[in-house]
Design a protein around this motif. Structure first.
Motif, mmCIF file in Angstrom:
data_model
loop_
_atom_site.group_PDB
_atom_site.id
_atom_site.type_symbol
_atom_site.label_atom_id
_atom_site.label_comp_id
_atom_site.label_asym_id
_atom_site.label_seq_id
_atom_site.Cartn_x
_atom_site.Cartn_y
_atom_site.Cartn_z
ATOM 1 N N ARG A 116 -1.854 -62.876 10.047
ATOM 2 C CA ARG A 116 -2.681 -63.309 8.921
ATOM 3 C C ARG A 116 -2.556 -62.661 7.697
ATOM 4 O O ARG A 116 -2.229 -61.418 7.565
ATOM 5 N N TRP A 117 -3.107 -63.554 6.603
ATOM 6 C CA TRP A 117 -3.039 -62.827 5.357
ATOM 7 C C TRP A 117 -4.282 -62.017 5.031
ATOM 8 O O TRP A 117 -5.322 -62.295 5.739
ATOM 9 N N CYS A 118 -4.288 -60.897 4.385
ATOM 10 C CA CYS A 118 -5.346 -60.374 3.712
ATOM 11 C C CYS A 118 -5.209 -60.180 2.011
ATOM 12 O O CYS A 118 -4.126 -59.717 1.722
ATOM 13 N N ILE A 119 -6.165 -60.706 1.495
ATOM 14 C CA ILE A 119 -6.114 -60.832 -0.061
ATOM 15 C C ILE A 119 -6.746 -59.906 -0.447
ATOM 16 O O ILE A 119 -7.996 -59.527 -0.229
ATOM 17 N N LEU A 120 -6.100 -58.715 -1.388
ATOM 18 C CA LEU A 120 -6.861 -57.799 -2.091
ATOM 19 C C LEU A 120 -7.009 -58.215 -3.789
ATOM 20 O O LEU A 120 -6.221 -58.954 -4.211
ATOM 21 N N THR A 121 -8.411 -58.185 -4.187
ATOM 22 C CA THR A 121 -8.459 -58.412 -5.724
ATOM 23 C C THR A 121 -8.737 -57.264 -6.289
ATOM 24 O O THR A 121 -10.069 -57.017 -6.819
ATOM 25 N N GLN A 168 5.587 -71.744 9.129
ATOM 26 C CA GLN A 168 5.425 -70.604 8.836
ATOM 27 C C GLN A 168 4.384 -69.670 9.867
ATOM 28 O O GLN A 168 3.751 -68.721 9.272
ATOM 29 N N GLY A 169 4.060 -70.165 10.990
ATOM 30 C CA GLY A 169 3.452 -69.427 12.001
ATOM 31 C C GLY A 169 2.019 -69.352 11.613
ATOM 32 O O GLY A 169 1.220 -68.576 12.618
ATOM 33 N N GLN A 170 1.397 -70.332 10.750
ATOM 34 C CA GLN A 170 0.034 -70.207 10.658
ATOM 35 C C GLN A 170 -0.790 -71.280 11.333
ATOM 36 O O GLN A 170 -2.107 -71.347 11.557
ATOM 37 N N ASP A 171 0.046 -71.860 12.338
ATOM 38 C CA ASP A 171 -0.744 -72.530 13.366
ATOM 39 C C ASP A 171 0.510 -72.738 14.604
ATOM 40 O O ASP A 171 1.671 -72.503 14.381
ATOM 41 N N THR A 172 -0.070 -73.411 15.660
ATOM 42 C CA THR A 172 0.961 -73.535 16.739
ATOM 43 C C THR A 172 1.151 -75.069 16.908
ATOM 44 O O THR A 172 0.429 -75.702 16.321
ATOM 45 N N ALA A 173 2.279 -75.397 17.459
ATOM 46 C CA ALA A 173 2.506 -76.910 17.386
ATOM 47 C C ALA A 173 2.161 -77.542 18.601
ATOM 48 O O ALA A 173 2.410 -78.830 18.855
ATOM 49 N N ALA A 174 1.506 -76.665 19.597
ATOM 50 C CA ALA A 174 1.054 -77.222 20.796
ATOM 51 C C ALA A 174 0.038 -78.452 20.544
ATOM 52 O O ALA A 174 -0.734 -78.385 19.613
ATOM 53 N N PRO A 175 0.192 -79.544 21.056
ATOM 54 C CA PRO A 175 -0.533 -80.785 20.953
ATOM 55 C C PRO A 175 -2.092 -80.244 21.147
ATOM 56 O O PRO A 175 -2.486 -79.633 21.905
ATOM 57 N N ASP A 176 -3.052 -80.823 20.182
ATOM 58 C CA ASP A 176 -4.373 -80.223 20.394
ATOM 59 C C ASP A 176 -5.202 -81.578 20.933
ATOM 60 O O ASP A 176 -6.073 -81.066 21.637
ATOM 61 N N GLY A 208 -17.515 -80.688 28.641
ATOM 62 C CA GLY A 208 -16.157 -80.540 28.962
ATOM 63 C C GLY A 208 -15.170 -81.251 27.879
ATOM 64 O O GLY A 208 -14.048 -81.834 28.114
ATOM 65 N N GLN A 209 -15.613 -81.890 26.791
ATOM 66 C CA GLN A 209 -14.680 -82.639 25.911
ATOM 67 C C GLN A 209 -14.027 -81.695 24.922
ATOM 68 O O GLN A 209 -13.301 -81.969 24.263
ATOM 69 N N ASP A 210 -14.321 -80.269 24.879
ATOM 70 C CA ASP A 210 -13.598 -79.485 24.146
ATOM 71 C C ASP A 210 -13.594 -78.036 24.878
ATOM 72 O O ASP A 210 -14.706 -77.872 25.704
ATOM 73 N N THR A 211 -12.874 -76.969 24.674
ATOM 74 C CA THR A 211 -12.998 -75.722 25.154
ATOM 75 C C THR A 211 -13.927 -74.816 24.146
ATOM 76 O O THR A 211 -13.744 -75.233 22.818
ATOM 77 N N ALA A 212 -14.167 -73.929 24.793
ATOM 78 C CA ALA A 212 -15.106 -72.909 24.047
ATOM 79 C C ALA A 212 -14.244 -71.614 23.375
ATOM 80 O O ALA A 212 -14.856 -70.876 22.503
ATOM 81 N N ALA A 213 -13.098 -71.961 23.814
ATOM 82 C CA ALA A 213 -12.122 -70.632 23.270
ATOM 83 C C ALA A 213 -12.185 -70.569 21.658
ATOM 84 O O ALA A 213 -11.990 -71.669 21.065
ATOM 85 N N PRO A 214 -12.413 -69.406 20.928
ATOM 86 C CA PRO A 214 -12.184 -69.485 19.629
ATOM 87 C C PRO A 214 -10.821 -70.150 19.003
ATOM 88 O O PRO A 214 -9.812 -69.624 19.536
ATOM 89 N N ASP A 215 -11.039 -70.758 18.011
ATOM 90 C CA ASP A 215 -9.941 -71.585 17.367
ATOM 91 C C ASP A 215 -9.110 -71.041 16.179
ATOM 92 O O ASP A 215 -8.051 -70.796 16.042
ATOM 93 N N PHE A 216 -10.186 -70.705 15.202
ATOM 94 C CA PHE A 216 -9.737 -70.381 13.740
ATOM 95 C C PHE A 216 -8.674 -69.088 14.069
ATOM 96 O O PHE A 216 -7.688 -68.594 13.318
ATOM 97 N N GLY A 217 -9.138 -68.196 15.058
ATOM 98 C CA GLY A 217 -8.481 -67.066 15.203
ATOM 99 C C GLY A 217 -7.089 -67.222 16.206
ATOM 100 O O GLY A 217 -6.775 -66.348 16.765
ATOM 101 N N ARG A 218 -6.770 -68.541 16.575
ATOM 102 C CA ARG A 218 -6.025 -68.746 17.686
ATOM 103 C C ARG A 218 -4.610 -67.981 17.163
ATOM 104 O O ARG A 218 -4.098 -68.139 15.910
ATOM 105 N N ALA A 219 -3.786 -67.416 18.258
ATOM 106 C CA ALA A 219 -2.526 -66.763 17.857
ATOM 107 C C ALA A 219 -1.473 -67.889 17.276
ATOM 108 O O ALA A 219 -1.458 -68.966 17.723
ATOM 109 N N ALA A 220 -0.662 -67.159 16.238
ATOM 110 C CA ALA A 220 0.374 -67.887 15.931
ATOM 111 C C ALA A 220 1.379 -67.840 17.039
ATOM 112 O O ALA A 220 1.885 -66.755 17.302
#
Ligand SMILES: NC(=O)c1ccc[n+]([C@@H]2O[C@H](COP(=O)([O-])OP(=O)(O)OC[C@H]3O[C@@H](n4cnc5c(N)ncnc54)[C@H](OP(=O)(O)O)[C@@H]3O)[C@@H](O)[C@H]2O)c1
Ligand SMILES: NC(=O)c1ccc[n+]([C@@H]2O[C@H](COP(=O)([O-])OP(=O)(O)OC[C@H]3O[C@@H](n4cnc5c(N)ncnc54)[C@H](OP(=O)(O)O)[C@@H]3O)[C@@H](O)[C@H]2O)c1
Lengths: 317, 317
Positions: free
Chosen positions: A149-154, A295-303, B296-308
């Motif tokens: 993930r990115w970390c922005i410094l200011t 760029q690896g900021q998300d997965t391509a797995a269908p959601d 059961g219409q979605d999972t509770a797994a955290p998403d924003f932090g999902r691994a690339a």
């Protein structure tokens, strides 16, 4: 990452103020990747302090903010709205040469609130790790949150290059890619990539909850077709997000204005039956998605079709 | 599901017109759960037909639409905008007693376009499985797509109860929960749970792409903080979505009007610094999220932090 875990610590001691999702993830990351020799933890909540002790993710859980000021690096991991008040209490206890940082999702307002309370010589380098989940609290954190993930410094203009380099090394050790920019630019970039999306998500979930023709139970039942992705974002911590909108008001309102103009144009296309216009827009937006995946900021797995996982591990509240 | 796979087939033969994501998922589901004895497949694209043959997911890949009309159940799995033209070509070949269905995301417009072409005695039962992904084509489908998802039927008033019961059994066999409602109500429910979210997602991604102060590469880089979830939705098939907006215009514009009113109120809260108002809204939206996860219409797994996950299996285009 074994070879990284074996490298020398970057700071001797790091104090974390606020041990929620982000603070506790930093604590875990420091341990996992050996980024510091000692971790000092302070949280205003007695309950959180007890939980941090029980989890064993810090070397020292202190009862007073002042006791955390002795560290080489002090990081404010509290909601944006209380950074000023924490800095006022902490400031007098900081020693010249200490590095002070934060993780707030807004930068210009945090700087305006924190800087006046700092004694000369304190190296103030605001930061914002672009990583998180919709959960809060010390149980929600995990060591790998910042990986890739990115970390922005200011950094403030008067900051030592050596101090900035050390903080960069620290975040790199935790797995982040570090980028430096001005606070004002950060606030504009985040207004579009994070604050506006959250605002829109909160709004649409609110709209859906208020309808009379469609019941709330229907909205929930049929949410897999798009709506549920917004509810995930709209489940983020209310305190954190209230503070973000109040502290990045101008940039958020500016981006919201653009969004609104575009929405008016889109509405007109639908009303006029402009199929080619719709098709062109929908094709253009696809390209951005591809870049994000590439760029690896998300997965391509269908959601949208993701399996309902009732047995997922509980993750925070 | 082993015991279900072992039950008797519900239809003797099922013809699928259009073997994209949905059509090919139905084909795979029929096989996996033994819902029919024979699968007949027709697609207007030679390339798709060849691919379906290669994948071996149908018993018969036919070269002419008429050859698919002999089945007991014929399902149109084509974009909403071509349902009428397919029905015109197919209608004369359908035998009385045959069940005709579809999977279109819009119902009233499909009925208006299809019904005039049907000979008397054909049991027309429009359907909409609320399941999908942002991918298209025969390679994107999978047998479990409909598991624990809803499938809405909007039967024409003159339809036989027995035919409706058979189609219900068919979708139940594929793992779906079946619900019946009027076409008009379906279109309103989906306008809020699916069409409005997609519209908003397309719009925000478009807005972000057009900014001058923030570069596209910055938007992509820092997308993990919320924006990327919108890009996933905004990567959905342009043809499908153009057709949806053109064919559910009134309900979409109505919902967009409500959204807009609420957004105006939210903007005012930010401008006036109404922290309590923001906090109240953000707390209310959380409750809906909890219900969605609980049902059961979605999972509770955290998403924003999902691994690339650069190594995710490729899923369609
Ligand atoms: N969550 C994300 O996705 C994310 C991502 C990037 C950056 N951030 C930023 O990270 C910061 C923390 O967010 P978070 O998600 O970690 O929040 P969180 O899980 O709610 O944790 C915040 C912690 O700070 C404590 N706290 C509040 N006021 C305090 C004070 N005056 N002194 C000491 N501790 C105090 C809170 O205690 P109580 O429980 O008693 O309130 C809580 O334990 C925010 O500035 C946010 O903008 C968040
Ligand atoms: N995707 C979703 O999330 C979802 C969910 C629920 C319902 N639906 C509905 O399901 C339907 C199909 O969507 P999909 O996602 O499966 O689309 P898709 O993957 O694009 O598949 C549609 C298929 O139909 C073919 N086709 C187009 N016109 C045809 C014609 N005149 N005769 C025969 N075949 C034709 C297409 O061939 P070409 O490749 O040559 O165009 C394509 O192979 C749409 O009505 C949509 O509203 C979709």
């Amino acid at each position: 990452m074994a070879e990284e875990g074996a490298s020398a610590p970057i700071f001797d001691s790091v104090a974390l103020i606020g041990l929620g999702l982000i603070g506790s993830s930093i604590a875990r990351g420091i341990r996992a990747y050996g980024a510091a020799r000692r971790i000092i933890a302070f949280d205003s909540s007695q309950e959180v302090r007890a939980r941090v002790s029980a989890l064993g993710i810090a070397d020292d859980v202190v009862e007073a903010l002042a006791a955390a000021a002795r560290a080489d690096l002090v990081i404010l991991c509290v909601p944006v709205g209380v950074c000023g008040e924490v800095a006022r209490a902490l400031g007098p206890h900081l020693s010249p040469g200490a590095v002070l940082s934060d993780v707030g999702s807004v930068k210009a307002a945090v700087i305006a609130q924190v800087a006046p309370h700092l004694p000369p010589g304190v190296q103030f380098i605001p930061a914002h790790p672009i990583a998180g989940t919709e959960y809060s609290g010390p149980d929600a954190g995990f060591a790998t949150l910042f990986q890739n993930r990115w970390c922005i410094l200011t950094p403030q203009p008067q900051v030592d290059a050596a101090a900035a380099a050390k903080l960069t090394a620290f975040w790199t050790r935790l797995g982040a890619n570090v980028e430096t920019m001005s606070a004002a630019h950060h606030d504009l970039v985040l207004a579009v990539t994070s604050h506006l999306p959250h605002l829109i998500a909160y709004n649409i979930v609110g709209t859906a909850a208020d309808l009379e023709e469609v019941t709330q139970s229907e909205v929930i039942k049929f949410s897999a077709s798009g709506f549920r992705d917004f509810t995930r974002i709209a489940a983020s911590d209310p305190t954190m997000w209230r503070d973000i909108f109040l502290n990045n008001k101008e940039a958020v309102l500016e981006m919201l204005g653009r969004f609104d103009e575009d929405l008016t144009a889109l509405r007109r296309m639908i009303r006029c039956g402009d199929g080619d216009g719709l098709f062109a827009l929908f094709t253009r937006t696809r390209a951005i998605r591809r870049s994000i995946v590439a760029q690896g900021q998300d997965t391509a797995a269908p959601d949208f079709g993701r399996a309902a996982a009732k047995n997922d591990p509980p993750a925070g509240r």
